[in-house]
Scaffold this motif. Structure first.
Motif, PDB file in Angstrom:
ATOM      1  N   PRO A 184       2.970 -28.645  -7.223  1.00  0.00           N
ATOM      2  CA  PRO A 184       2.206 -27.719  -8.097  1.00  0.00           C
ATOM      3  C   PRO A 184       2.908 -26.381  -8.177  1.00  0.00           C
ATOM      4  CG  PRO A 184       1.146 -27.900  -5.961  1.00  0.00           C
ATOM      5  CD  PRO A 184       2.253 -28.943  -5.985  1.00  0.00           C
ATOM      6  N   PRO A 185       2.703 -25.680  -9.291  1.00  0.00           N
ATOM      7  CA  PRO A 185       3.360 -24.354  -9.425  1.00  0.00           C
ATOM      8  C   PRO A 185       2.806 -23.378  -8.411  1.00  0.00           C
ATOM      9  CG  PRO A 185       1.784 -24.713 -11.187  1.00  0.00           C
ATOM     10  CD  PRO A 185       1.904 -26.027 -10.461  1.00  0.00           C
ATOM     11  N   LYS A 186       3.671 -22.562  -7.880  1.00  0.00           N
ATOM     12  CA  LYS A 186       3.280 -21.584  -6.868  1.00  0.00           C
ATOM     13  C   LYS A 186       2.541 -20.418  -7.511  1.00  0.00           C
ATOM     14  CE  LYS A 186       7.109 -22.614  -3.738  1.00  0.00           C
ATOM     15  NZ  LYS A 186       8.264 -22.044  -2.985  1.00  0.00           N
ATOM     16  N   ARG A 187       1.384 -20.043  -6.884  1.00  0.00           N
ATOM     17  CA  ARG A 187       0.604 -18.908  -7.382  1.00  0.00           C
ATOM     18  C   ARG A 187       1.248 -17.609  -6.881  1.00  0.00           C
ATOM     19  NH1 ARG A 187      -5.605 -19.618  -6.089  1.00  0.00           N
ATOM     20  NH2 ARG A 187      -5.576 -17.769  -7.433  1.00  0.00           N
ATOM     21  N   PRO A 188       1.341 -16.646  -7.738  1.00  0.00           N
ATOM     22  CA  PRO A 188       1.976 -15.384  -7.292  1.00  0.00           C
ATOM     23  C   PRO A 188       1.116 -14.689  -6.255  1.00  0.00           C
ATOM     24  CG  PRO A 188       0.990 -15.138  -9.466  1.00  0.00           C
ATOM     25  CD  PRO A 188       0.920 -16.609  -9.131  1.00  0.00           C
ATOM     26  N   ARG A 189       1.746 -14.160  -5.261  1.00  0.00           N
ATOM     27  CA  ARG A 189       1.035 -13.454  -4.198  1.00  0.00           C
ATOM     28  C   ARG A 189       0.746 -12.016  -4.642  1.00  0.00           C
ATOM     29  NH1 ARG A 189       4.457 -15.402   1.152  1.00  0.00           N
ATOM     30  NH2 ARG A 189       4.072 -17.672   0.888  1.00  0.00           N
ATOM     31  N   ARG A 190      -0.572 -11.639  -4.527  1.00  0.00           N
ATOM     32  CA  ARG A 190      -0.984 -10.308  -4.979  1.00  0.00           C
ATOM     33  C   ARG A 190      -1.227  -9.347  -3.825  1.00  0.00           C
ATOM     34  NH1 ARG A 190      -5.386 -11.871  -9.703  1.00  0.00           N
ATOM     35  NH2 ARG A 190      -3.953 -13.132 -10.974  1.00  0.00           N
ATOM     36  N   TRP A 191      -0.977  -9.699  -2.620  1.00  0.00           N
ATOM     37  CA  TRP A 191      -1.234  -8.780  -1.500  1.00  0.00           C
ATOM     38  C   TRP A 191      -0.300  -7.594  -1.515  1.00  0.00           C
ATOM     39  CZ3 TRP A 191       2.977  -8.234   1.580  1.00  0.00           C
ATOM     40  CH2 TRP A 191       3.961  -9.254   1.518  1.00  0.00           C
ATOM     41  N   GLY A 192       0.784  -7.702  -2.261  1.00  0.00           N
ATOM     42  CA  GLY A 192       1.702  -6.578  -2.340  1.00  0.00           C
ATOM     43  C   GLY A 192       1.069  -5.352  -2.980  1.00  0.00           C
ATOM     44  N   TRP A 193       0.169  -5.582  -3.941  1.00  0.00           N
ATOM     45  CA  TRP A 193      -0.512  -4.451  -4.587  1.00  0.00           C
ATOM     46  C   TRP A 193      -1.419  -3.716  -3.610  1.00  0.00           C
ATOM     47  CZ3 TRP A 193       1.347  -3.004  -9.050  1.00  0.00           C
ATOM     48  CH2 TRP A 193       1.971  -3.925  -9.874  1.00  0.00           C
ATOM     49  N   PHE A 194      -2.071  -4.479  -2.737  1.00  0.00           N
ATOM     50  CA  PHE A 194      -2.925  -3.836  -1.736  1.00  0.00           C
ATOM     51  C   PHE A 194      -2.099  -2.981  -0.774  1.00  0.00           C
ATOM     52  CE2 PHE A 194      -5.319  -7.566  -3.074  1.00  0.00           C
ATOM     53  CZ  PHE A 194      -6.527  -6.986  -3.413  1.00  0.00           C
ATOM     54  N   VAL A 195      -0.940  -3.463  -0.434  1.00  0.00           N
ATOM     55  CA  VAL A 195      -0.068  -2.701   0.470  1.00  0.00           C
ATOM     56  C   VAL A 195       0.360  -1.401  -0.189  1.00  0.00           C
ATOM     57  CG1 VAL A 195       2.145  -2.707   1.705  1.00  0.00           C
ATOM     58  CG2 VAL A 195       0.697  -4.763   1.681  1.00  0.00           C
ATOM     59  N   LEU A 196       0.716  -1.482  -1.473  1.00  0.00           N
ATOM     60  CA  LEU A 196       1.134  -0.276  -2.191  1.00  0.00           C
ATOM     61  C   LEU A 196      -0.018   0.723  -2.309  1.00  0.00           C
ATOM     62  CD1 LEU A 196       3.334  -1.845  -5.032  1.00  0.00           C
ATOM     63  CD2 LEU A 196       4.103  -0.695  -2.936  1.00  0.00           C
ATOM     64  N   GLY A 197      -1.232   0.194  -2.579  1.00  0.00           N
ATOM     65  CA  GLY A 197      -2.393   1.089  -2.677  1.00  0.00           C
ATOM     66  C   GLY A 197      -2.695   1.773  -1.355  1.00  0.00           C
ATOM     67  N   ALA A 198      -2.631   1.023  -0.260  1.00  0.00           N
ATOM     68  CA  ALA A 198      -2.901   1.618   1.049  1.00  0.00           C
ATOM     69  C   ALA A 198      -1.854   2.672   1.389  1.00  0.00           C
ATOM     70  CB  ALA A 198      -2.916   0.529   2.122  1.00  0.00           C
ATOM     71  N   ALA A 199      -0.622   2.397   1.002  1.00  0.00           N
ATOM     72  CA  ALA A 199       0.426   3.388   1.273  1.00  0.00           C
ATOM     73  C   ALA A 199       0.184   4.669   0.483  1.00  0.00           C
ATOM     74  CB  ALA A 199       1.798   2.794   0.928  1.00  0.00           C
ATOM     75  N   GLY A 200      -0.267   4.510  -0.771  1.00  0.00           N
ATOM     76  CA  GLY A 200      -0.549   5.697  -1.578  1.00  0.00           C
ATOM     77  C   GLY A 200      -1.690   6.513  -1.002  1.00  0.00           C
ATOM     78  N   ILE A 201      -2.721   5.825  -0.542  1.00  0.00           N
ATOM     79  CA  ILE A 201      -3.846   6.536   0.057  1.00  0.00           C
ATOM     80  C   ILE A 201      -3.417   7.264   1.318  1.00  0.00           C
ATOM     81  CG2 ILE A 201      -6.116   6.240   1.132  1.00  0.00           C
ATOM     82  CD1 ILE A 201      -6.595   3.926  -0.793  1.00  0.00           C
ATOM     83  N   GLY A 202      -2.560   6.606   2.110  1.00  0.00           N
ATOM     84  CA  GLY A 202      -2.073   7.251   3.328  1.00  0.00           C
ATOM     85  C   GLY A 202      -1.263   8.492   3.038  1.00  0.00           C
ATOM     86  N   LEU A 203      -0.402   8.435   2.012  1.00  0.00           N
ATOM     87  CA  LEU A 203       0.383   9.602   1.645  1.00  0.00           C
ATOM     88  C   LEU A 203      -0.505  10.745   1.167  1.00  0.00           C
ATOM     89  CD1 LEU A 203       3.439   7.916  -0.141  1.00  0.00           C
ATOM     90  CD2 LEU A 203       3.372   8.964   2.131  1.00  0.00           C
ATOM     91  N   ALA A 204      -1.549  10.396   0.377  1.00  0.00           N
ATOM     92  CA  ALA A 204      -2.456  11.432  -0.110  1.00  0.00           C
ATOM     93  C   ALA A 204      -3.217  12.080   1.045  1.00  0.00           C
ATOM     94  CB  ALA A 204      -3.433  10.838  -1.131  1.00  0.00           C
ATOM     95  N   ALA A 205      -3.651  11.263   2.008  1.00  0.00           N
ATOM     96  CA  ALA A 205      -4.358  11.816   3.161  1.00  0.00           C
ATOM     97  C   ALA A 205      -3.434  12.689   3.997  1.00  0.00           C
ATOM     98  CB  ALA A 205      -4.936  10.694   4.008  1.00  0.00           C
ATOM     99  N   ALA A 206      -2.197  12.266   4.128  1.00  0.00           N
ATOM    100  CA  ALA A 206      -1.254  13.064   4.905  1.00  0.00           C
ATOM    101  C   ALA A 206      -0.989  14.413   4.251  1.00  0.00           C
ATOM    102  CB  ALA A 206       0.066  12.293   5.086  1.00  0.00           C
TER     103      ALA A 206
END
Length: 551
Positions: free
Chosen positions: A32-54
């Motif tokens: 079956p075709p592989k489903r694209p993994r979307r957890w990368g977006w969550f990682v990017l969002g968490a990193a952005g929030i961390g930078l803003a908090a810092a």
């Protein structure tokens, strides 16, 4: 010329031995075709929030080594700190008058309401007729038997009771006229009698608001502000007025008839006395009379003597009966006159007048299961409040205070009142009265008690109307006018000692101990350690590192 056709040669089928089935192998299924993994977006969002908090917390530093912090500061001001207690309440009129629906008095049975047709029975005349005398003309003039039953039924307005029903039924049975109706007094008579019978005395005391001034109107003293339906009460008043006049005339006629009957009885007594004296004189002729005449003379004497004594006894009873009848008629007249006065008073009560000059405020009532303002056409019950006349020149505030804060209040304390309906309106007030007994709150448990407080406005405004929600800040204590005032969030405590972080410039803050004065929920007075104009940090978290470097 025919077109050329591409001919595909047929491939030969694989040969198998006869009678042997071909061997079937496993069939390859594509994955079956592989489903694209979307957890990368969550990682990017968490990193952005961390930078803003810092960045917000000042953790990011520039290349020169200095901290890039954002610290909110405020300059210390010179002023006065007030310790206040905020209460909520509503505006009320200090001078007000509640108008209640009138309580009407009177007989609900309608007794003595109908004008009497005359003296129905005079026992003295009957006694006189039984005594052998002729009935006087007063007998026929003083009795209602000369009136036809139909006329008696037609002239009766209430038509209640067995007697009235008997008269109507008798009139209907005795009447044979078809042109004049069943009662012989017209075709519409039955309709009038039915209407009069259906509207009993209870309708006289109905309280239906017929006219009322508009809410919010300014009225003067003794001005009519409301009128209840007075139709039935005015009819009742007219009935009792006619009944009083007719009863007074009947009483005078009754006295005259009784006087005639008494005179007739006295004349009959004189005649009996004369007959008795003549019989006594005839007894002197017994010596010259025959035996038969002697017996007749003696019997005549006994008869006249008995009749004379009987008439003397009847005259005594007649006098007592006359006094009793007259007294009964007088009491009936007094009762009718009392009902007439009550009806007149009730008719006046149905016109409600304002007792003071002021503003009209309509109260609420239940109408069809909903609570609404009293309005024209509502049927109210006796003693119900339907309107309030308030004097807008003198207003007060009714508020409540928690039992834990009640000890802080004293009569005469100043206060500032702000109106929810007018945010720009602020009026001065004073504590006028404190309740002596606590009460339970409806929205809180029973053990949470509240004490009522009344504040009086010292300055009036045309917008200050009754029943407006307000917030009152009662001034409990005030500091010096030239105190150094800073926000409460800029004062910190460590080991029981208070200090502030003073801006020293270049992003650095000095930790300076201070002596506190009067404080409230938002501000605090500094007695020593700080001067007006110096800027202090409102948050000490981002200034701790700088203060340590400074030290």
């Amino acid at each position: 010329m025919q077109p050329t056709q591409n001919v595909v040669p047929l491939q030969p089928l694989p040969s198998h031995p006869p009678g042997v089935e071909p061997r079937r192998g496993p069939v390859a299924v594509p994955p079956p075709p592989k489903r694209p993994r979307r957890w990368g977006w969550f990682v990017l969002g968490a990193a952005g929030i961390g930078l803003a908090a810092a960045w917000y917390l000042g953790l990011a530093k520039d290349t020169t080594g200095t901290s890039n912090l954002v610290v909110k500061t405020q300059a210390a001001a010179s002023g006065r700190v007030e310790q206040v207690l905020r209460l909520t309440g509503v505006t009320v009129a200090e001078t007000a008058s509640n108008l209640l629906t009138p309580q009407l008095h009177g007989s609900r049975s309608g007794s003595n309401r109908e004008p009497a047709g005359g003296v129905t029975d005079i026992p003295s005349l009957a006694v006189a007729s039984r005594a052998g005398g002729n009935a006087s003309p007063a007998t026929s003039s003083g009795s209602t038997s000369n009136l036809s039953p139909a006329l008696q039924a037609a002239t009766s307005r209430t038509g209640t009771g067995p007697a009235a029903a008997t008269q109507v039924s008798t009139a209907a049975s005795n009447s044979t006229s078809t042109t004049m109706g069943a009662e012989g007094i017209g075709t519409s008579a039955a309709d009038l009698i039915a209407r009069a019978s259906s509207s009993g005395p209870s309708d006289d005391f109905a309280l239906i608001l017929q006219e009322v001034v508009k809410p919010g109107s300014m009225v003067r003293k003794n001005q009519i502000v409301a009128e209840f339906d007075r139709q039935f009460m005015l009819t009742r008043l007219d009935d009792y007025k006619a009944s009083v006049a007719q009863s007074a005339a009947s009483l005078r006629r009754q006295k005259a008839d009784l006087a005639v009957a008494r005179k007739a009885k006295e004349q009959e007594l004189l005649a009996a006395k004369g007959a008795y004296e003549k019989a006594q004189f005839d007894m002197k002729t017994i010596p010259v009379l025959s035996a038969l005449d002697v017996q007749r003379t003696k019997l005549a004497l006994e008869e006249t003597d008995a009749k004379f004594k009987q008439l003397q006894t009847e005259l005594k009873f007649l006098t007592a009966s006359e006094h009793a009848q007259v007294r009964g008629s007088e009491l009936s007249l007094e009762q009718t006159a009392a009902e007439f006065k009550r009806s007149k008073t009730n008719a006046d009560k149905l016109l409600v007048k304002s007792p003071i000059d002021g503003l009209t405020v309509m109260l609420t009532t239940w109408r069809g299961g909903d609570l609404g303002q009293v309005q024209q056409g509502d049927k109210l019950y006796p003693g119900q409040g339907f309107m309030q006349i308030v004097d807008p020149r003198s207003m007060a505030i009714d508020a409540i205070v928690n039992q834990a804060d009640a000890e802080k209040l004293r009569i005469g304390m100043k206060a500032r009142v702000r109106f929810d309906a007018y945010p720009d309106l602020e009026l001065p007030a004073r504590v006028y009265a404190l309740g002596g007994i606590p009460k339970s709150s409806r929205a809180r448990p029973d053990w949470v008690k509240e004490i009522p407080v009344r504040l009086k406005l010292e300055q009036m405004d045309t917008r200050a109307l009754p029943d407006l929600s307000v917030a009152a800040d009662i001034i409990i204590d005030t500091g010096a006018d030239d105190s150094v005032v800073v926000p409460s969030s800029s004062v910190f405590d460590q080991g029981g000692k208070s200090y502030v972080m003073v801006d020293a410039g270049a992003g650095r803050f000095d930790r300076r101990p201070v002596e506190l004065g009067l404080a409230n929920f938002t501000e605090v007075a500094i007695r020593a350690g700080l001067k007006p104009g110096e800027r202090v940090a409102l948050d000490g978290r981002n200034t701790s590192a700088n203060s340590e470097k400074k030290d």
